[in-house]
Design an enzyme around this catalytic site. Structure first.
Site, short mmCIF file in Angstrom:
data_model
loop_
_atom_site.label_atom_id
_atom_site.label_comp_id
_atom_site.label_asym_id
_atom_site.label_seq_id
_atom_site.Cartn_x
_atom_site.Cartn_y
_atom_site.Cartn_z
CB SER A 275 -1.12 -0.01 1.19
OG SER A 275 -0.19 -0.19 2.26
CD GLU B 44 0.38 7.85 5.10
OE1 GLU B 44 -0.03 6.99 5.62
OE2 GLU B 44 1.02 8.73 5.43
CG ASP C 273 0.28 15.40 14.47
OD1 ASP C 273 0.92 14.88 15.75
OD2 ASP C 273 0.98 14.98 13.51
CG PHE D 220 10.21 13.69 7.91
CD1 PHE D 220 9.77 14.94 7.85
CD2 PHE D 220 10.10 12.68 6.59
CE1 PHE D 220 9.09 15.39 6.53
CE2 PHE D 220 9.50 13.12 5.71
CZ PHE D 220 8.99 14.47 5.41
CG HIS E 155 1.20 2.28 4.73
ND1 HIS E 155 0.12 2.11 3.77
CD2 HIS E 155 1.28 3.40 4.93
CE1 HIS E 155 -0.41 3.35 3.58
NE2 HIS E 155 0.01 4.20 4.45
#
Length: 295
Positions: free
Chosen positions: A20, A22, A115, A225, A275
């Site tokens: 998958s 994102e 967030d 990140f 993912h």
């Protein structure tokens, strides 16, 4: 469109991993055009099982998230999942989001606490909303008509001061409130994921625990990140990145190789799927899947 819980069940029966991707809603019209007309069509050639679209901090991309998920499903006949957070939303506003998602034929939701706006500061519950993601999971389950995913943190949630084991017990509770599967935050040491998986399995968790993998594109970007999400960078990885300095091309190729090795080991360990956090780019994810023989 399929329920993602059924996709995992079918893949498990076929003894193959679920793949998958994102994506995130862009801030500009040009970025949106590139994502919808170039990046997504390119990655569709890899025949993923499903994809997901994030929900901006503070719920800032609600409409764009649903639009992109809807467009992916209609144009590419690919199951897509919409993210949903508790931030700046009452129960009735969340109910409205779920109603619109259902009307668009969206069957899958990734339920997150979320967030704060801007991604900084502490989470504050909205009056009339939810304080914890397990409450959102329960609400979606009671609403009905969706397969529900949640997020997990192999190194513990950055906001959980009690430590990762306390966080993992809370995660078990979140799954028990109605989640069908879990996707992890990015990580760079597979031992973190494997400990996380084994611990939750011993707690009795049977839902698919899917590792989330990111391919590094630039040293500065990945340091930002991990500073935000609390993931660790192994010393050996930092050393290799610093060797390449600001040469983003060299860093990108190294990122592809590193992620490929991560995925190879995870697949040997029998993960239910992988993912990919694509960062709205096609090159790295394409190269990794080709390296794995899964393109």
């Amino acid at each position: 469109m399929h329920f993602i819980r059924d996709i995992f069940a079918a893949a498990r029966a076929a003894k193959r991993p679920v793949i998958s991707f994102e994506f995130f809603p862009t801030k500009t019209e040009e970025g949106e055009r590139v994502l919808l007309e170039k990046t997504i069509p390119t990655l569709m050639q890899l025949k993923p099982d499903f994809c997901s679209v994030t929900f901006g901090a503070g719920g800032s991309t609600r409409d764009k998230t649903l639009m992109i998920v809807d467009r992916i499903q209609r144009q590419h006949s690919l199951t897509a999942m919409a993210h949903l957070t508790c931030v700046n939303a009452t129960k009735e506003e969340i109910r409205g989001y779920l109603t619109e998602a259902s009307e668009r034929g969206i069957k899958n939701i990734l339920a997150l606490r979320g967030d704060p706006p801007g991604g900084e500061g502490e989470f504050k519950m909205t009056e009339g909303g939810f304080e914890f993601s397990y409450q959102l999971v329960e609400f979606i389950r009671q609403t009905g008509g969706f397969s529900i995913g949640v997020a997990g943190f192999p190194e513990g949630h950055v906001a959980c001061k009690e430590g990762k084991y306390v966080d993992w017990h809370r995660l078990k509770n979140k799954i028990e409130h109605g989640a069908d599967f879990l996707i992890t935050q990015l990580f760079f040491d597979n031992r973190d994921y494997l400990e996380f998986r084994d611990y939750l399995t011993k707690l009795g968790v049977t839902a698919p625990l899917v590792p989330g993998i990111i391919s590094i594109l630039s040293t500065a970007q990945i340091k930002r990140f991990v500073a935000l999400c609390g993931a660790g960078l192994p010393e050996t990885l930092v050393t290799e990145l610093e060797k390449r300095g600001d040469d983003d091309e060299a860093v990108t190729q190294f990122g592809i190789d590193y992620a490929t090795n991560q995925c190879q080991e995870l697949l040997r360990q029998g993960v239910p799927g992988i993912h990919f956090y694509t960062l709205n780019k096609a090159r790295s994810t394409t190269a990794i899947l080709k390296n794995l023989g899964l393109a």
